[in-house]
Structure formats: C-alpha cells, structure tokens
Design a protein around this motif. Structure first.
Motif, PDB file in Angstrom:
ATOM      1  N   LYS A  32       0.850  -1.193   0.000  1.00 36.67           N
ATOM      2  CA  LYS A  32       0.000   0.000   0.000  1.00 36.67           C
ATOM      3  C   LYS A  32       0.881   1.236   0.000  1.00 36.67           C
ATOM      4  O   LYS A  32       2.027   1.179   0.443  1.00 36.67           O
ATOM      5  CB  LYS A  32      -0.910   0.011   1.228  1.00 36.67           C
ATOM      6  N   ASP A  33       0.319   2.323  -0.454  1.00 35.68           N
ATOM      7  CA  ASP A  33       1.052   3.590  -0.401  1.00 35.68           C
ATOM      8  C   ASP A  33       1.050   4.095   1.043  1.00 35.68           C
ATOM      9  O   ASP A  33       0.367   3.534   1.901  1.00 35.68           O
ATOM     10  CB  ASP A  33       0.430   4.605  -1.352  1.00 35.68           C
ATOM     11  N   ASP A  34       1.806   5.146   1.291  1.00 42.58           N
ATOM     12  CA  ASP A  34       1.933   5.674   2.654  1.00 42.58           C
ATOM     13  C   ASP A  34       0.604   6.104   3.266  1.00 42.58           C
ATOM     14  O   ASP A  34       0.438   6.043   4.471  1.00 42.58           O
ATOM     15  CB  ASP A  34       2.896   6.868   2.674  1.00 42.58           C
ATOM     16  N   GLY A  35      -0.335   6.528   2.448  1.00 44.87           N
ATOM     17  CA  GLY A  35      -1.624   6.991   2.958  1.00 44.87           C
ATOM     18  C   GLY A  35      -2.720   5.943   2.911  1.00 44.87           C
ATOM     19  O   GLY A  35      -3.890   6.265   3.128  1.00 44.87           O
ATOM     20  N   ASP A  36      -2.381   4.702   2.615  1.00 44.23           N
ATOM     21  CA  ASP A  36      -3.369   3.609   2.498  1.00 44.23           C
ATOM     22  C   ASP A  36      -4.486   3.944   1.507  1.00 44.23           C
ATOM     23  O   ASP A  36      -5.638   3.575   1.695  1.00 44.23           O
ATOM     24  CB  ASP A  36      -3.983   3.253   3.854  1.00 44.23           C
ATOM     25  N   ARG A  37      -4.119   4.640   0.436  1.00 46.04           N
ATOM     26  CA  ARG A  37      -5.120   5.017  -0.563  1.00 46.04           C
ATOM     27  C   ARG A  37      -5.222   3.998  -1.683  1.00 46.04           C
ATOM     28  O   ARG A  37      -6.279   3.827  -2.286  1.00 46.04           O
ATOM     29  CB  ARG A  37      -4.762   6.388  -1.155  1.00 46.04           C
ATOM     30  N   VAL A  38      -4.104   3.318  -1.973  1.00 49.75           N
ATOM     31  CA  VAL A  38      -4.028   2.403  -3.103  1.00 49.75           C
ATOM     32  C   VAL A  38      -3.335   1.126  -2.654  1.00 49.75           C
ATOM     33  O   VAL A  38      -2.403   1.177  -1.848  1.00 49.75           O
ATOM     34  CB  VAL A  38      -3.214   3.053  -4.250  1.00 49.75           C
ATOM     35  N   SER A  39      -3.780  -0.018  -3.178  1.00 49.61           N
ATOM     36  CA  SER A  39      -3.072  -1.267  -2.911  1.00 49.61           C
ATOM     37  C   SER A  39      -2.787  -1.985  -4.220  1.00 49.61           C
ATOM     38  O   SER A  39      -3.570  -1.926  -5.162  1.00 49.61           O
ATOM     39  CB  SER A  39      -3.859  -2.166  -1.951  1.00 49.61           C
ATOM     40  N   VAL A  40      -1.634  -2.631  -4.243  1.00 51.80           N
ATOM     41  CA  VAL A  40      -1.166  -3.395  -5.401  1.00 51.80           C
ATOM     42  C   VAL A  40      -0.716  -4.745  -4.872  1.00 51.80           C
ATOM     43  O   VAL A  40      -0.040  -4.817  -3.847  1.00 51.80           O
ATOM     44  CB  VAL A  40       0.017  -2.669  -6.084  1.00 51.80           C
ATOM     45  N   THR A  41      -1.085  -5.816  -5.565  1.00 49.36           N
ATOM     46  CA  THR A  41      -0.636  -7.153  -5.189  1.00 49.36           C
ATOM     47  C   THR A  41       0.175  -7.730  -6.342  1.00 49.36           C
ATOM     48  O   THR A  41      -0.267  -7.697  -7.490  1.00 49.36           O
ATOM     49  CB  THR A  41      -1.834  -8.068  -4.861  1.00 49.36           C
ATOM     50  N   LEU A  42       1.376  -8.236  -6.007  1.00 44.96           N
ATOM     51  CA  LEU A  42       2.278  -8.838  -6.991  1.00 44.96           C
ATOM     52  C   LEU A  42       2.502 -10.301  -6.637  1.00 44.96           C
ATOM     53  O   LEU A  42       2.635 -10.645  -5.465  1.00 44.96           O
ATOM     54  CB  LEU A  42       3.636  -8.135  -6.983  1.00 44.96           C
ATOM     55  N   ASP A  43       2.567 -11.153  -7.660  1.00 42.79           N
ATOM     56  CA  ASP A  43       2.893 -12.557  -7.396  1.00 42.79           C
ATOM     57  C   ASP A  43       4.414 -12.735  -7.419  1.00 42.79           C
ATOM     58  O   ASP A  43       5.168 -11.768  -7.563  1.00 42.79           O
ATOM     59  CB  ASP A  43       2.165 -13.493  -8.364  1.00 42.79           C
ATOM     60  N   ALA A  44       4.872 -13.964  -7.253  1.00 43.38           N
ATOM     61  CA  ALA A  44       6.308 -14.254  -7.176  1.00 43.38           C
ATOM     62  C   ALA A  44       7.052 -13.875  -8.447  1.00 43.38           C
ATOM     63  O   ALA A  44       8.247 -13.576  -8.406  1.00 43.38           O
ATOM     64  CB  ALA A  44       6.516 -15.739  -6.885  1.00 43.38           C
ATOM     65  N   ALA A  45       6.360 -13.853  -9.582  1.00 44.72           N
ATOM     66  CA  ALA A  45       6.972 -13.506 -10.860  1.00 44.72           C
ATOM     67  C   ALA A  45       6.851 -12.011 -11.161  1.00 44.72           C
ATOM     68  O   ALA A  45       7.026 -11.574 -12.291  1.00 44.72           O
ATOM     69  CB  ALA A  45       6.344 -14.325 -11.991  1.00 44.72           C
ATOM     70  N   VAL A  46       6.548 -11.235 -10.142  1.00 44.71           N
ATOM     71  CA  VAL A  46       6.410  -9.779 -10.223  1.00 44.71           C
ATOM     72  C   VAL A  46       5.319  -9.388 -11.210  1.00 44.71           C
ATOM     73  O   VAL A  46       5.445  -8.418 -11.951  1.00 44.71           O
ATOM     74  CB  VAL A  46       7.753  -9.073 -10.553  1.00 44.71           C
ATOM     75  N   ARG A  47       4.232 -10.150 -11.221  1.00 47.23           N
ATOM     76  CA  ARG A  47       3.079  -9.823 -12.059  1.00 47.23           C
ATOM     77  C   ARG A  47       1.968  -9.297 -11.153  1.00 47.23           C
ATOM     78  O   ARG A  47       1.779  -9.773 -10.037  1.00 47.23           O
ATOM     79  CB  ARG A  47       2.582 -11.057 -12.810  1.00 47.23           C
ATOM     80  N   PHE A  48       1.228  -8.328 -11.660  1.00 53.38           N
ATOM     81  CA  PHE A  48       0.127  -7.751 -10.909  1.00 53.38           C
ATOM     82  C   PHE A  48      -1.034  -8.747 -10.847  1.00 53.38           C
ATOM     83  O   PHE A  48      -1.475  -9.252 -11.869  1.00 53.38           O
ATOM     84  CB  PHE A  48      -0.382  -6.479 -11.599  1.00 53.38           C
ATOM     85  N   THR A  49      -1.506  -9.026  -9.639  1.00 54.80           N
ATOM     86  CA  THR A  49      -2.696  -9.864  -9.496  1.00 54.80           C
ATOM     87  C   THR A  49      -3.896  -9.030  -9.081  1.00 54.80           C
ATOM     88  O   THR A  49      -5.026  -9.429  -9.301  1.00 54.80           O
ATOM     89  CB  THR A  49      -2.474 -10.996  -8.461  1.00 54.80           C
ATOM     90  N   GLU A  50      -3.627  -7.869  -8.471  1.00 56.33           N
ATOM     91  CA  GLU A  50      -4.726  -6.980  -8.079  1.00 56.33           C
ATOM     92  C   GLU A  50      -4.227  -5.549  -7.994  1.00 56.33           C
ATOM     93  O   GLU A  50      -3.104  -5.293  -7.551  1.00 56.33           O
ATOM     94  CB  GLU A  50      -5.298  -7.398  -6.718  1.00 56.33           C
ATOM     95  N   VAL A  51      -5.073  -4.633  -8.414  1.00 55.42           N
ATOM     96  CA  VAL A  51      -4.841  -3.204  -8.310  1.00 55.42           C
ATOM     97  C   VAL A  51      -6.137  -2.624  -7.770  1.00 55.42           C
ATOM     98  O   VAL A  51      -7.203  -2.851  -8.331  1.00 55.42           O
ATOM     99  CB  VAL A  51      -4.526  -2.591  -9.695  1.00 55.42           C
ATOM    100  N   ARG A  52      -6.048  -1.916  -6.633  1.00 52.82           N
ATOM    101  CA  ARG A  52      -7.283  -1.436  -6.022  1.00 52.82           C
ATOM    102  C   ARG A  52      -7.103  -0.025  -5.460  1.00 52.82           C
ATOM    103  O   ARG A  52      -6.081   0.280  -4.848  1.00 52.82           O
ATOM    104  CB  ARG A  52      -7.687  -2.389  -4.888  1.00 52.82           C
ATOM    105  N   ILE A  53      -8.106   0.810  -5.671  1.00 56.15           N
ATOM    106  CA  ILE A  53      -8.139   2.145  -5.079  1.00 56.15           C
ATOM    107  C   ILE A  53      -9.000   2.048  -3.827  1.00 56.15           C
ATOM    108  O   ILE A  53     -10.190   1.722  -3.894  1.00 56.15           O
ATOM    109  CB  ILE A  53      -8.730   3.179  -6.063  1.00 56.15           C
ATOM    110  N   ASP A  54      -8.390   2.307  -2.673  1.00 57.09           N
ATOM    111  CA  ASP A  54      -9.094   2.199  -1.395  1.00 57.09           C
ATOM    112  C   ASP A  54      -9.627   3.543  -0.912  1.00 57.09           C
ATOM    113  O   ASP A  54     -10.592   3.589  -0.150  1.00 57.09           O
ATOM    114  CB  ASP A  54      -8.160   1.605  -0.331  1.00 57.09           C
ATOM    115  N   ASP A  55      -8.996   4.641  -1.302  1.00 59.83           N
ATOM    116  CA  ASP A  55      -9.421   5.980  -0.888  1.00 59.83           C
ATOM    117  C   ASP A  55      -9.398   6.871  -2.126  1.00 59.83           C
ATOM    118  O   ASP A  55      -8.404   7.524  -2.423  1.00 59.83           O
ATOM    119  CB  ASP A  55      -8.489   6.516   0.195  1.00 59.83           C
TER     120      ASP A  55
END
Length: 191
Positions: A32-55
């Motif tokens: 997550k970013d410093d302000g918990d506004r965005v989250s990104v999930t990466l798998d072991a192969a450095v591929r994006f599995t999720e991109v989410r805007i929380d704020d």
C-alpha cells in the motif's frame, strides 16, 4: 498459491537473468502507499494480481498524487516479495553473513562488474541466450488516458501517468480498469 505455467516460466527467466536471491516462489504480496489510498498485489513472478483504489478522494486530488500512490504501493509490494524471496533463497546464509560482516565492519565489496562479466563471452556479448537486464515495458489503457512504465531491472520503480482532466471525471471502476489495461498492455506483467 502456486504460479501458473506462464508465471513459472517468467520466474525462471528472472532467476536466470538476475539470480535467485530475490526471485523465489512465494505467495502474492500486497503493498500500500503511505496513505493507504491504493493497494497493489504482486505474485512471485512480479506480475500484478490486483490493483485497487481504497481511498478515491485521497488520490483524485492531482495526477501527481495519483501516480505517487500507485508507485509507492508497487514499491511496497515488490519490496515485500523480494524480502520473502530472500528468506527462502539458497543464498540466505550468505546474505546473513554479509549483514553480520557489515555490522562488524569487515564487509568487503565485490567488483561491481563481476556479475555483468559472468554472462558475457570474451567479446562482451551475452552467452547462452542470457540477458543481463530484462527489458522495461510500457503500456497504456485502451482510452489512452493512463499509462505505466515498468522496470527492467531487479528493483526498478514503476512510473504512472494519467490525464488530469480524465482523473477528475472518471469513476473508481473506470480508473482501476484503465490501470489493469495499461498493465496488461505492458506485456507479461499481468496474471
């Protein structure tokens, strides 16, 4: 969670090109970013599995704040992935010894060109199809309002660009979709 075939192949290429210290099969890691506004999930192969805007209100202020939030979330996820990989690395003992020698003040730096020379023939060309640094990748959303540049090296930074006017008028769903499209269009960075 185990990787699919494409993920296993990508992970193997990363290990071949950059070493296995920071590239082991680990569960997906969320950053997550410093302000918990965005989250990104990466798998072991450095591929994006999720991109989410929380704020949404927190990232919608300017295109720069939006880009910084995604860039920080990517860096956090990649850092966690690399840390978990290092914990499983066959070189873990060596890494622990390096840290201890740093603490004792006896650490000696290696020749910085040694790693690069190992994959080169006498004429300085890559051997056995090895690449010393994977190519970076860029992709844009279908509407062209959002683009990403993804790193080619071991720990590069993701860069995000977004049209300021579109940012203020688009919905969270549209922006998340544009992010996914840009990542997919960057090549093998998406699951």
């Amino acid at each position: 969670m185990s990787l699919d075939l494409r993920g296993q192949e990508r992970l193997q290429r990363l290990q071949d090109d950059l070493g296995d210290t920071y590239f082991q099969e680990v569960p997906p890691q969320q950053g997550k970013d410093d302000g918990d506004r965005v989250s990104v999930t990466l798998d072991a192969a450095v591929r994006f599995t999720e991109v989410r805007i929380d704020d949404f209100a927190g990232v919608r202020t300017t295109s720069r704040s939006f880009a910084e939030a995604f860039e920080q979330a990517y860096a956090a996820a990649d850092g966690l992935r690399a840390q978990r990989s290092a914990e499983l690395s066959p070189r873990r003992r060596e890494l622990e010894e390096r840290v201890e020698s740093l603490r004792r003040g006896t650490f000696r730096w290696r020749d910085p060109w040694e790693r690069r020379r190992r994959g080169l023939d006498a004429n300085g060309r890559p051997v056995n199809g090895s690449r010393l640094r994977p190519a970076s990748a860029s992709g844009s959303s279908e509407n062209g309002y959002l683009s990403v540049s993804l790193p080619g090296g071991r720990f590069g930074a993701m860069k995000v660009r977004i049209d300021e006017v579109w940012l203020h008028s688009a919905s969270v769903r549209n922006i998340e979709q544009a992010m996914r499209e840009a990542i997919i269009n960057a090549g093998e960075w998406a699951v």
